[in-house]
Scaffold this motif. Structure first.
Motif, PDB file in Angstrom:
ATOM      1  N   VAL A 256      12.334  -7.161   0.363  1.00 51.97           N
ATOM      2  CA  VAL A 256      11.535  -7.240   1.579  1.00 51.97           C
ATOM      3  C   VAL A 256      10.569  -8.407   1.475  1.00 51.97           C
ATOM      4  O   VAL A 256      10.227  -8.858   0.369  1.00 51.97           O
ATOM      5  N   PRO A 257      10.115  -8.918   2.623  1.00 54.13           N
ATOM      6  CA  PRO A 257       9.086  -9.973   2.593  1.00 54.13           C
ATOM      7  C   PRO A 257       7.813  -9.466   1.919  1.00 54.13           C
ATOM      8  O   PRO A 257       7.496  -8.273   1.942  1.00 54.13           O
ATOM      9  N   GLY A 258       7.059 -10.394   1.348  1.00 53.00           N
ATOM     10  CA  GLY A 258       5.866 -10.025   0.595  1.00 53.00           C
ATOM     11  C   GLY A 258       4.836  -9.282   1.402  1.00 53.00           C
ATOM     12  O   GLY A 258       4.107  -8.428   0.866  1.00 53.00           O
ATOM     13  N   LEU A 259       4.724  -9.575   2.729  1.00 49.18           N
ATOM     14  CA  LEU A 259       3.690  -8.899   3.500  1.00 49.18           C
ATOM     15  C   LEU A 259       3.953  -7.400   3.613  1.00 49.18           C
ATOM     16  O   LEU A 259       3.010  -6.603   3.779  1.00 49.18           O
ATOM     17  N   PHE A 260       5.230  -6.947   3.474  1.00 46.22           N
ATOM     18  CA  PHE A 260       5.518  -5.520   3.489  1.00 46.22           C
ATOM     19  C   PHE A 260       5.035  -4.844   2.206  1.00 46.22           C
ATOM     20  O   PHE A 260       4.716  -3.650   2.211  1.00 46.22           O
ATOM     21  N   VAL A 261       4.985  -5.590   1.106  1.00 41.30           N
ATOM     22  CA  VAL A 261       4.440  -5.034  -0.132  1.00 41.30           C
ATOM     23  C   VAL A 261       2.955  -4.728   0.052  1.00 41.30           C
ATOM     24  O   VAL A 261       2.475  -3.632  -0.292  1.00 41.30           O
ATOM     25  N   GLN A 262       2.220  -5.687   0.633  1.00 43.92           N
ATOM     26  CA  GLN A 262       0.798  -5.468   0.853  1.00 43.92           C
ATOM     27  C   GLN A 262       0.559  -4.366   1.884  1.00 43.92           C
ATOM     28  O   GLN A 262      -0.337  -3.524   1.720  1.00 43.92           O
ATOM     29  N   ALA A 263       1.363  -4.348   2.938  1.00 43.13           N
ATOM     30  CA  ALA A 263       1.190  -3.335   3.975  1.00 43.13           C
ATOM     31  C   ALA A 263       1.457  -1.933   3.420  1.00 43.13           C
ATOM     32  O   ALA A 263       0.720  -0.979   3.717  1.00 43.13           O
ATOM     33  N   THR A 264       2.497  -1.793   2.593  1.00 41.02           N
ATOM     34  CA  THR A 264       2.804  -0.483   2.006  1.00 41.02           C
ATOM     35  C   THR A 264       1.736  -0.085   0.999  1.00 41.02           C
ATOM     36  O   THR A 264       1.368   1.092   0.888  1.00 41.02           O
ATOM     37  N   GLY A 265       1.204  -1.067   0.274  1.00 34.95           N
ATOM     38  CA  GLY A 265       0.097  -0.769  -0.626  1.00 34.95           C
ATOM     39  C   GLY A 265      -1.116  -0.249   0.121  1.00 34.95           C
ATOM     40  O   GLY A 265      -1.805   0.673  -0.343  1.00 34.95           O
ATOM     41  N   SER A 266      -1.363  -0.796   1.302  1.00 40.58           N
ATOM     42  CA  SER A 266      -2.504  -0.312   2.089  1.00 40.58           C
ATOM     43  C   SER A 266      -2.282   1.114   2.570  1.00 40.58           C
ATOM     44  O   SER A 266      -3.230   1.920   2.603  1.00 40.58           O
ATOM     45  N   GLU A 267      -1.026   1.460   2.919  1.00 36.21           N
ATOM     46  CA  GLU A 267      -0.741   2.833   3.325  1.00 36.21           C
ATOM     47  C   GLU A 267      -0.942   3.796   2.159  1.00 36.21           C
ATOM     48  O   GLU A 267      -1.398   4.926   2.340  1.00 36.21           O
ATOM     49  N   THR A 268      -0.605   3.332   0.960  1.00 36.05           N
ATOM     50  CA  THR A 268      -0.838   4.158  -0.232  1.00 36.05           C
ATOM     51  C   THR A 268      -2.322   4.452  -0.407  1.00 36.05           C
ATOM     52  O   THR A 268      -2.723   5.605  -0.656  1.00 36.05           O
ATOM     53  N   LEU A 269      -3.161   3.420  -0.235  1.00 34.43           N
ATOM     54  CA  LEU A 269      -4.593   3.596  -0.439  1.00 34.43           C
ATOM     55  C   LEU A 269      -5.220   4.424   0.674  1.00 34.43           C
ATOM     56  O   LEU A 269      -6.241   5.095   0.461  1.00 34.43           O
ATOM     57  N   ARG A 270      -4.662   4.391   1.884  1.00 34.52           N
ATOM     58  CA  ARG A 270      -5.218   5.169   2.987  1.00 34.52           C
ATOM     59  C   ARG A 270      -5.177   6.665   2.693  1.00 34.52           C
ATOM     60  O   ARG A 270      -6.003   7.433   3.200  1.00 34.52           O
ATOM     61  N   ARG A 271      -4.210   7.113   1.904  1.00 34.56           N
ATOM     62  CA  ARG A 271      -4.106   8.523   1.557  1.00 34.56           C
ATOM     63  C   ARG A 271      -5.044   8.891   0.407  1.00 34.56           C
ATOM     64  O   ARG A 271      -5.056  10.023  -0.064  1.00 34.56           O
ATOM     65  N   GLY A 272      -5.806   7.917  -0.044  1.00 34.73           N
ATOM     66  CA  GLY A 272      -6.709   8.126  -1.171  1.00 34.73           C
ATOM     67  C   GLY A 272      -6.217   7.328  -2.366  1.00 34.73           C
ATOM     68  O   GLY A 272      -5.030   7.366  -2.689  1.00 34.73           O
TER      69      GLY A 272
END
Length: 569
Positions: A256-272
Motif C-alpha cells: 500500500v502507499p505510505g500514507l495508508f501506513v500513517q493513516a492506519t497508525g492513527s486509527e490504532t492510536l485513536r482506540r488508545g
C-alpha cells in the motif's frame, strides 16, 4: 539397553516435559525468538476480525486522474496553496501533507504563494521532515526539515517507518529525532495525539483500508465534494500513484502507499495507545496449563488440555486486543504449550511402544520384559505355573481363558504381599520377593490355600492347580532367575510336589537338554541296569518277590537319579 532408556524417560516424562516446555518459553522471552508466532497470531486476528475505520481521517490522493488534470508531478506549490485554502474554507481540522517541501522551487513566487496559504491557516497544517537511514547500519544518516520559509506557521512531523527483517511494516515510532528535535510521527498528528515518546507501537492492521474516506486531489481543487465532507476532519494528502514508488509491504502480503501506513497508525492510536503487557503473564498461565495437563495419566486427555490452553490464551489475546489497549505477549506461551504438546505426543508414542513390549498381547498383563524393567535388583524369584492351562484354554475359549489368567494374577498378588506379578509365558507367572527364604516358602505354601477354591469364570468354577518354583540365586539376572524358577516349578510338577527350590547342582547345566539322546547310548553300552528291591512279608518273615528299579550309571556324571530321567522317558 535402549528399551530401558526409553522406559526411564517415560517414567520421568512429566518433569522433563514441564521443564523443557518452560525453558523453551523463557528462552523465547529472553531472546525474542517467538516473534514469528506473535506475528502469525496477529495476522490471523487481523484477517478474521476486520473493522471499518473511524472516518475521522480523510485521504486526498494524488492519483493518475490528478496527474492528468492538474500537472505532472511534482505539482507547482501554488497548487498546494490553493488546496490548503480549499480545505481551510471547507472546515478541515488538520491538513497533513505526506509530501516533502525541502528546497526552494525554481519560481520563488510559487513558494511565496504556498507560504501565504500556510499563514492563512496557522497551526493547522502539518509538513513532514525528511529522514533517511535512521538506522546507522544502512549508511550515513540524512535528516532535513521543511525549508525555513514554510516552518513559521506549520507543525513538523516524521513519516519514518520501521521495517522488520522481512521488510514488512508492523510498527510505527511515536516520534523520531530530526534536525536536533524530537518530531512526532505523522500518525500521532492524525490521531490528535502528537507525542514525543521515544518508543514505538504496533499497527492494528485489522482496519479495513477500503473504508477510509478517499477523494482525488483533482476533485478537491475542482470543488467536486459535499459541502461538509471535510468539516472537523483530519485530512491526509499524499501520492497513491504507483509511478512514485512510495509503497510498503503489509503483513498479509499486500503493498500500500505510505500514507495508508500513517493513516492506519492513527486509527490504532485513536482506540488508545497500545499497552504491551509483556510475555511473562501468558507464559505463567501456560506453565500452569502444562502442569494441569500432566495431572492426567491419559495422553489424549493431556493433549486436549494443552490444545484447550492454546485456544484459551489465543482467545484472551484477541479479546484484549479488540476491546482494550492491552497487548498480551503470546509468542513464548504458545511456544511452551506447543513444545509440551509435541513432547507429550512423543512420550505417548514411546509409552504405546513400551506397552506393546511390556504387556502380554492376550491378557494385557505385564510380561517378563516389564519384570526386567521394573525389578532389576536381586531378590528371591517365585514362579507359578498353571498345570491345567492347556485344558482350560481348550474348554473355556480364548476370552474366558484370558479372564482366568487375569483373575489368577489377582489371587497371586495376595501371596506376593503387594509385589508386582508378571505373566512370563502363556500359563506362568513370576514375581520378586524382598523377604527372606523362610518367609517366601511360608507365603508359597499358603498360596495353595488361596487357590484351593478355584476361580469362577462365567458361572463355572475352574480348578487352578499350580506348581511353584523358587530361585534364590542372587547372581542371576531377571530372565535367568525366572527360567530357573520355572524349571524348579516343572520339577515340582513332575515329582508331585507343591513347590521346589531351584538347585544349580541338581540341574548340572545344559546336559539335561540332551538327556533323552544320551539314554539310547547308555542302554547300548549297559549303563542302564536293573536293581531288585526285595519285598519282605512281615507275616511269614520271608522274601516274597522283588521290585525292579531302573538305574543309570553315567560314565562322567555318575549315578543319575531316576526322577531325572524316568519322567523324560
Amino acid at each position: 539397553m535402549l528399551i530401558r532408556l526409553a522406559d526411564g524417560l517415560r517414567r520421568r516424562a512429566n518433569p522433563i516435559i514441564f521443564a523443557v516446555a518452560c525453558i523453551a518459553g523463557m528462552a523465547a522471552v529472553l531472546t525474542g525468538g517467538a516473534g514469528r508466532l506473535e506475528n502469525g497470531l496477529e495476522e490471523v486476528r487481523a484477517a478474521m476480525l476486520t473493522k471499518p475505520v473511524s472516518g475521522e481521517t480523510v485521504i486526498i490522493e494524488i492519483d493518475p486522474q490528478s496527474l492528468r488534470e492538474i500537472h505532472n508531478w511534482p505539482f507547482p506549490r501554488s497548487v498546494h496553496g490553493r488546496l490548503v485554502d480549499k480545505l481551510r474554507q471547507a472546515g478541515a481540522r488538520q491538513i497533513v501533507f505526506d509530501v516533502y517541501f525541502l528546497s526552494p522551487s525554481d519560481d520563488p513566487k510559487e513558494d511565496a504563494t504556498f507560504a501565504a496559504a500556510l499563514e492563512r491557516t496557522p497551526g493547522r497544517v502539518v509538513l513532514p521532515a525528511y529522514l533517511e537511514n535512521a538506522e546507522a547500519e544502512f549508511g550515513p544518516r540524512i535528516e532535513r526539515p521543511p525549508m525555513a520559509l514554510f516552518r513559521t506557521h506549520v507543525r513538523i512531523a516524521s513519516i519514518w517507518t520501521l521495517l522488520d527483517e522481512d521488510l514488512t511494516v508492523r510498527r510505527l515510532p511515536y516520534s523520531v529525532a530530526i534536525a536536533g528535535e524530537q518530531r512526532p510521527s505523522l500518525a500521532t498528528f492524525l490521531a490528535d495525539q502528537p507525542s514525543q515518546r521515544l518508543d514505538s507501537f504496533p499497527i492494528d492492521w485489522s482496519f479495513d483500508l477500503a473504508s477510509f474516506p478517499i477523494v482525488s486531489y483533482a476533485d478537491v481543487l475542482a470543488g467536486r465534494f459535499e459541502p461538509d465532507f471535510f468539516r472537523g476532519k483530519n485530512v491526509l494528502i499524499g501520492v497513491t500513484s504507483t509511478m512514485q514508488g512510495d509503497y510498503h509491504a503489509l503483513p498479509n502480503g499486500d503493498r500500500v502507499p505510505g500514507l495508508f501506513v500513517q493513516a492506519t497508525g492513527s486509527e490504532t492510536l485513536r482506540r488508545g495507545p497500545p499497552v504491551p503487557v509483556g510475555d511473562w503473564p501468558a507464559l505463567a498461565a501456560a506453565a500452569a496449563l502444562i502442569g494441569l495437563s500432566l495431572v492426567s495419566r491419559k495422553t489424549p486427555l493431556r493433549l486436549l488440555v494443552l490444545a484447550g490452553g492454546i485456544v484459551l490464551l489465543m482467545a484472551i489475546y484477541v479479546v484484549l486486543r479488540e476491546l482494550t489497549p492491552l497487548i498480551l505477549g503470546m509468542g513464548p506461551a504458545l511456544l511452551a504449550l506447543w513444545t509440551a504438546a509435541l513432547l507429550q505426543s512423543v512420550a505417548g508414542m514411546i509409552g504405546a511402544i513400551i506397552s506393546r513390549l511390556t504387556e502380554d498381547p492376550g491378557s494385557h498383563l505385564p510380561n517378563i520384559t516389564a519384570m526386567r524393567l521394573s525389578s532389576p535388583a536381586a531378590g528371591i524369584t517365585i514362579a507359578v505355573r498353571l498345570r491345567n492351562s492347556i485344558e482350560a484354554a481348550a474348554l473355556l475359549g480364548p476370552d474366558a481363558h484370558r479372564e482366568l489368567l487375569r483373575k489368577l494374577c489377582s489371587r497371586l498378588s495376595l501371596a506376593a504381599s503387594g509385589a508386582a506379578v508378571f505373566q512370563v509365558d502363556d500359563h506362568s507367572f513370576a514375581w520378586r520377593a524382598d523377604s527372606g527364604l523362610e518367609a517366601t516358602i511360608e507365603a508359597v505354601e499358603g498360596l495353595h490355600a488361596i487357590l484351593a477354591s478355584g476361580v469362577t469364570i462365567d458361572d463355572c468354577t475352574v480348578d487352578t492347580t499350580v506348581s511353584v518354583g523358587i530361585c534364590d540365586d542372587a547372581d542371576l539376572d531377571t530372565e535367568a532367575a525366572v527360567a530357573a524358577a520355572l524349571l524348579a516349578a516343572e520339577r515340582a510338577a513332575q515329582r508331585g510336589l507343591s513347590w521346589e527350590k531351584y538347585e544349580a547342582d541338581d540341574d548340572g547345566g545344559s546336559w539335561r537338554l540332551s538327556l533323552l539322546g544320551d539314554l539310547d547310548r547308555a542302554i547300548d553300552h549297559g549303563e542302564v541296569w536293573v536293581a531288585y528291591q526285595p519285598k519282605y512279608d512281615l507275616e511269614t518273615r520271608s522274601i516274597m518277590g522283588a521290585e525292579a528299579l531302573a538305574r543309570w550309571s553315567h560314565p562322567e556324571r555318575g549315578d543319575i537319579r531316576p526322577d531325572l530321567f524316568i519322567p523324560i522317558v
